[in-house]
Design a protein around this motif. Sequence first.
Motif, PDB file in Angstrom:
ATOM      1  N   CYS A  50       0.614  -1.226  -0.106  1.00  0.00           N
ATOM      2  CA  CYS A  50      -0.073  -0.121  -0.041  1.00  0.00           C
ATOM      3  C   CYS A  50       0.973   1.317  -0.084  1.00  0.00           C
ATOM      4  O   CYS A  50       1.930   1.556   0.873  1.00  0.00           O
ATOM      5  CB  CYS A  50      -0.869   0.007   1.388  1.00  0.00           C
ATOM      6  SG  CYS A  50      -1.810   1.514   1.315  1.00  0.00           S
ATOM      7  N   HIS A  96       0.550   4.059   1.151  1.00  0.00           N
ATOM      8  CA  HIS A  96       0.391   4.643   2.331  1.00  0.00           C
ATOM      9  C   HIS A  96       1.548   4.389   3.227  1.00  0.00           C
ATOM     10  O   HIS A  96       2.397   5.144   3.269  1.00  0.00           O
ATOM     11  CB  HIS A  96      -1.035   4.646   3.414  1.00  0.00           C
ATOM     12  CG  HIS A  96      -0.866   5.272   4.381  1.00  0.00           C
ATOM     13  ND1 HIS A  96      -1.777   4.993   5.577  1.00  0.00           N
ATOM     14  CD2 HIS A  96      -0.579   6.416   5.154  1.00  0.00           C
ATOM     15  CE1 HIS A  96      -1.594   5.747   6.554  1.00  0.00           C
ATOM     16  NE2 HIS A  96      -0.623   6.791   6.198  1.00  0.00           N
ATOM     17  N   ARG A  97       1.520   3.111   3.949  1.00  0.00           N
ATOM     18  CA  ARG A  97       2.529   2.777   4.952  1.00  0.00           C
ATOM     19  C   ARG A  97       2.993   1.470   4.518  1.00  0.00           C
ATOM     20  O   ARG A  97       3.804   0.869   5.352  1.00  0.00           O
ATOM     21  CB  ARG A  97       2.366   3.186   6.129  1.00  0.00           C
ATOM     22  CG  ARG A  97       2.244   4.593   6.565  1.00  0.00           C
ATOM     23  CD  ARG A  97       2.047   5.118   7.995  1.00  0.00           C
ATOM     24  NE  ARG A  97       2.744   3.993   8.822  1.00  0.00           N
ATOM     25  CZ  ARG A  97       2.458   3.594  10.120  1.00  0.00           C
ATOM     26  NH1 ARG A  97       1.160   4.035  10.404  1.00  0.00           N
ATOM     27  NH2 ARG A  97       3.171   2.884  10.994  1.00  0.00           N
ATOM     28  N   ALA A 130       1.402  -1.610   3.858  1.00  0.00           N
ATOM     29  CA  ALA A 130       0.691  -2.902   4.173  1.00  0.00           C
ATOM     30  C   ALA A 130       0.201  -3.628   3.001  1.00  0.00           C
ATOM     31  O   ALA A 130       0.288  -2.909   1.795  1.00  0.00           O
ATOM     32  CB  ALA A 130      -0.622  -2.784   5.041  1.00  0.00           C
ATOM     33  N   CYS A 158      -7.411  -0.785   1.380  1.00  0.00           N
ATOM     34  CA  CYS A 158      -6.490  -1.272   2.577  1.00  0.00           C
ATOM     35  C   CYS A 158      -7.018  -1.302   3.844  1.00  0.00           C
ATOM     36  O   CYS A 158      -7.737  -0.212   4.246  1.00  0.00           O
ATOM     37  CB  CYS A 158      -5.167  -0.482   2.380  1.00  0.00           C
ATOM     38  SG  CYS A 158      -3.835  -0.821   3.613  1.00  0.00           S
ATOM     39  N   PHE A 212      -5.584  -1.279   6.670  1.00  0.00           N
ATOM     40  CA  PHE A 212      -4.772  -0.604   7.845  1.00  0.00           C
ATOM     41  C   PHE A 212      -5.397   0.697   8.011  1.00  0.00           C
ATOM     42  O   PHE A 212      -5.688   1.039   9.043  1.00  0.00           O
ATOM     43  CB  PHE A 212      -3.217  -0.467   7.314  1.00  0.00           C
ATOM     44  CG  PHE A 212      -2.380  -0.180   8.203  1.00  0.00           C
ATOM     45  CD1 PHE A 212      -2.601   0.038   9.525  1.00  0.00           C
ATOM     46  CD2 PHE A 212      -1.083  -0.286   7.888  1.00  0.00           C
ATOM     47  CE1 PHE A 212      -1.749   0.317  10.611  1.00  0.00           C
ATOM     48  CE2 PHE A 212      -0.021   0.127   8.866  1.00  0.00           C
ATOM     49  CZ  PHE A 212      -0.324   0.443  10.215  1.00  0.00           C
ATOM     50  N   HIS A 213      -5.541   1.531   7.001  1.00  0.00           N
ATOM     51  CA  HIS A 213      -6.320   2.968   7.270  1.00  0.00           C
ATOM     52  C   HIS A 213      -7.234   3.362   6.290  1.00  0.00           C
ATOM     53  O   HIS A 213      -7.779   4.444   6.290  1.00  0.00           O
ATOM     54  CB  HIS A 213      -5.063   4.052   7.361  1.00  0.00           C
ATOM     55  CG  HIS A 213      -3.868   3.825   8.167  1.00  0.00           C
ATOM     56  ND1 HIS A 213      -2.718   3.349   7.637  1.00  0.00           N
ATOM     57  CD2 HIS A 213      -3.647   3.977   9.439  1.00  0.00           C
ATOM     58  CE1 HIS A 213      -1.806   2.970   8.418  1.00  0.00           C
ATOM     59  NE2 HIS A 213      -2.394   3.465   9.551  1.00  0.00           N
ATOM     60  N   GLY A 214      -7.802   2.293   5.390  1.00  0.00           N
ATOM     61  CA  GLY A 214      -8.987   2.639   4.443  1.00  0.00           C
ATOM     62  C   GLY A 214      -8.436   3.079   3.362  1.00  0.00           C
ATOM     63  O   GLY A 214      -9.645   3.322   2.657  1.00  0.00           O
ATOM     64  N   TRP A 215      -7.366   3.229   2.848  1.00  0.00           N
ATOM     65  CA  TRP A 215      -7.142   3.874   1.699  1.00  0.00           C
ATOM     66  C   TRP A 215      -7.830   3.038   0.432  1.00  0.00           C
ATOM     67  O   TRP A 215      -7.650   1.602   0.658  1.00  0.00           O
ATOM     68  CB  TRP A 215      -5.862   4.175   1.415  1.00  0.00           C
ATOM     69  CG  TRP A 215      -5.132   5.468   2.279  1.00  0.00           C
ATOM     70  CD1 TRP A 215      -5.643   5.926   3.339  1.00  0.00           C
ATOM     71  CD2 TRP A 215      -4.104   6.333   1.724  1.00  0.00           C
ATOM     72  NE1 TRP A 215      -4.951   6.677   3.761  1.00  0.00           N
ATOM     73  CE2 TRP A 215      -3.860   7.188   2.750  1.00  0.00           C
ATOM     74  CE3 TRP A 215      -3.128   6.233   0.902  1.00  0.00           C
ATOM     75  CZ2 TRP A 215      -2.735   8.063   2.984  1.00  0.00           C
ATOM     76  CZ3 TRP A 215      -2.098   7.203   0.811  1.00  0.00           C
ATOM     77  CH2 TRP A 215      -1.961   8.011   1.866  1.00  0.00           C
TER      78      TRP A 215
HETATM   79  S1  FES Z   1      -0.996   1.182   5.116  1.00  0.00           S
HETATM   80 FE1  FES Z   1      -2.636   1.210   3.649  1.00  0.00          FE
HETATM   81  S2  FES Z   1      -3.956   2.705   4.273  1.00  0.00           S
HETATM   82 FE2  FES Z   1      -2.401   2.835   5.501  1.00  0.00          FE
END
Ligand code: FES
Length: 454
Positions: free
Chosen positions: A75, A77-78, A80, A94, A96-99
């Motif tokens: 992902c 973002h970070r 995952a 995702c 983890f934070h919904g992106w």
């Molecule tokens: S790691 Fe995927 S939304 Fe944060």
Amino acid sequence: MKADLNERITRIGPGTPCGNLMRQYWQPVALLDEFDPVLDPRMATRPVKPVRLLGQDMVLFRDESGRFALLDRDCPHRGADLSFGRYEGDGVRCPFHGWKFDATGQCIETPGEPTGSKLCTHVKQRHYPLVLHSGILFGWFGPEGSEPPPFPSLDCFVAPNTHTFAFKGLWRCNWLQAFEVGIDPAHTSFLHRFFKDESLDDTYGKQFRAASVGDIGGERWPMTKIMREFHQPKITVDPAPFGMRLTTLREMTGDISHVRVTHAIFPHTFVIPLSETMTITQMHVPVDDVNTYWVSIFTSFDKPVDKKTMRDQRTRFISLPHYIPNVGRHNNWGYDPEEQATRTYLGMGEDDINSHDQWACESMGPIQDRTREHLGTSDVAIMTNRRNLMKAIDAVEKGEKPLGLAQADIAAQRFGPDTVDGIAPAADWQAWWQGRAAEKREAAPWPAVIPAAQ
Ligand code: FES
Ligand SMILES: [Fe+2]
């Protein structure tokens, strides 16, 4: 071979010389069957699959409009793993934070960000072009922003879906040693030797069980009998626009010779006859340096392929949904010394010759140590292919197009290729096999005839 050269021609991860070469060619990513809920019930509600190819991790999904998407798996973002994403029809989210990402990799929501945030408009995950041919999704992994080569017009892609069947299996070894089994016409007389021949009445879909084309004094000969009795083939390698043609002659008497014509399509595909009317086109797709999927297309030049029979034959030995063979190093590939003493040369079963090839390439170890090998005259195709491979790796390093299907300008020559397995008059075997190949094309119910202009 020097150890550093062996590394250079086998390792295919991102940024490696051979990896850069492999990324010039369309690569099979998954079978369409893998999204069939009848074969994998999970696909009914969540058509999402993790994919690993060329040492890269990706996520493959089909959105609600039927479009397939292949994205990098981490992902943006970070980092995952998106293959665990929530499937929402128009994309994956995702956990983890919904992106959320659509089929082009565009980020379309970042729900934890403040209202009015424009962050997602700037975030795009890399996605890879996909095309569907003969029940297989092919992806292209070349440099971002560059154009993929045209898709080749080989028989297995020209034939209609009714006349092809695709299947695959995982071998736990490097791609090159897997491919090198298929361009080694000498091994069939040994590795696949059966001490007795089966009846010719029940050979449909089975490799090396059919009869060779032609007869001897009115008698049809199973391929197994010819391979067993004539084990010193003369192998010739001729360059072809997409790789090389292998001609294997086995002199039977002064008057007749067995001729087998097969092809290597650079960099990792072979085309061989399965029977008088079917061919096998088999690709050896690197999952990473030490795992390889063979992906085969069976192409019929007469009746539609009986896909159910073909699949049922193969799922006895290979388990879905991940297409893992039932035998392997963990159970000595099913080795039975009693069978080896009495029924077969190898002792690993009489019903699935694919597992013989699996043993040959897996037993070498994850990456064959080519510093320790001794090649002979019958290894001519393997040697020629390695020279081609080294040249192609060098070409890509210099920014040139490598051999074969990556070249757009040889499009007109990317047809066929013709294969044969038959008993020919010794003096006239060349005209004989070309005649048989032409007859097969003319009789085919789909346009397998090469246009005269080509
Ligand atoms: S790691 Fe995927 S939304 Fe944060
Ligand atoms: Fe084989």
